[in-house]
Design an enzyme around this catalytic site. Structure first.
Site, PDB file in Angstrom:
ATOM      1  N   CYS A  66      49.942  11.049  31.820  1.00 46.90           N
ATOM      2  CA  CYS A  66      51.087  10.968  32.728  1.00 46.90           C
ATOM      3  C   CYS A  66      50.706  10.001  33.840  1.00 46.90           C
ATOM      4  CB  CYS A  66      51.532  12.336  33.220  1.00 46.90           C
ATOM      5  SG  CYS A  66      50.424  13.206  34.335  1.00 46.90           S
ATOM      6  N   HIS A  99      29.925  21.369  27.974  1.00 43.88           N
ATOM      7  CA  HIS A  99      29.669  22.599  28.733  1.00 43.88           C
ATOM      8  C   HIS A  99      30.860  23.550  28.717  1.00 43.88           C
ATOM      9  CE1 HIS A  99      26.206  20.932  31.476  1.00 43.88           C
ATOM     10  NE2 HIS A  99      26.087  20.541  30.206  1.00 43.88           N
TER      11      HIS A  99
HETATM   12  C1  RB5 Z   1      56.146  10.931  36.942  1.00 46.24           C
HETATM   13  O1  RB5 Z   1      56.742  10.102  37.880  1.00 46.24           O
HETATM   14  C2  RB5 Z   1      54.869  11.570  37.483  1.00 46.24           C
HETATM   15  O2  RB5 Z   1      55.199  12.487  38.489  1.00 46.24           O
HETATM   16  C3  RB5 Z   1      54.099  12.217  36.352  1.00 46.24           C
HETATM   17  O3  RB5 Z   1      53.822  11.265  35.379  1.00 46.24           O
HETATM   18  C4  RB5 Z   1      52.735  12.789  36.685  1.00 46.24           C
HETATM   19  O4  RB5 Z   1      51.999  11.925  37.493  1.00 46.24           O
HETATM   20  C5  RB5 Z   1      52.693  14.154  37.181  1.00 46.24           C
HETATM   21  O5  RB5 Z   1      51.595  14.683  37.445  1.00 46.24           O
END
Ligand code: RB5
Length: 150
Positions: A66, A99
């Site tokens: 993400c 671990h």
């Molecule tokens: C998306 O904009 C962002 O909030 C997501 O990809 C991530 O970083 C959340 O932890």
């Protein structure tokens, strides 16, 4: 090994870079999406899909990308049997497996670039849980807490 990968819009371009590496390393890849860039998609949808695929045994390891890796880890760790963490250094990426039996690696595509991410993925997938008594004892305490729900 079977490796499941997922990403939201924040991680989508990096996922596109990582899939060919997984194939080159000889892994069977399960891609749970996103399958196209969609600015309004939500990281829990993909993080939970990655986590459930690992928890069900359909993949042995998971990778979730993400923007920061944080939301991915928070969501993935809600699934029983999943031990997910953000690792942006190679020591943690392999030591977390050796671990702690980490089985999902979370990456932040806004933090690390493609080449660093490839090294992180390679370190994560090359590592194996050591099985040493002290690590098994500690892992069991985590599993006991998970079983109790607190
Ligand atoms: C998306 O904009 C962002 O909030 C997501 O990809 C991530 O970083 C959340 O932890």
């Amino acid at each position: 090994m079977r490796v499941v990968i997922g990403a939201d819009h924040g991680g989508f371009p990096l996922k596109v870079e990582l899939v060919p590496l997984l194939e080159k390393l000889g892994h069977q890849v399960v891609d749970v999406g996103a399958h196209a860039y969609e600015a309004a998609d939500d990281y829990p949808d993909f993080a939970l899909a990655v986590a459930r695929t690992v928890a069900s045994g359909k993949a042995e390891r998971g990778i979730m990308v993400c923007g920061s890796g944080v939301g991915a880890a928070v969501a993935a760790n809600k699934v029983k049997g999943v031990r997910a963490s953000v690792c942006h250094d190679t020591y943690s990426a392999h030591q977390g497996v050796e671990h702690d039996d980490m089985n999902v690696l979370c990456l932040g595509a806004r933090i690390v670039g493609g080449e660093v991410a490839k090294e992180l993925v390679t370190a994560f997938l090359s590592a194996r849980f050591s099985g040493e008594a002290r690590h098994k004892r500690r892992l069991q305490k985590v599993l006991d807490a998970e079983a109790k729900g607190s």
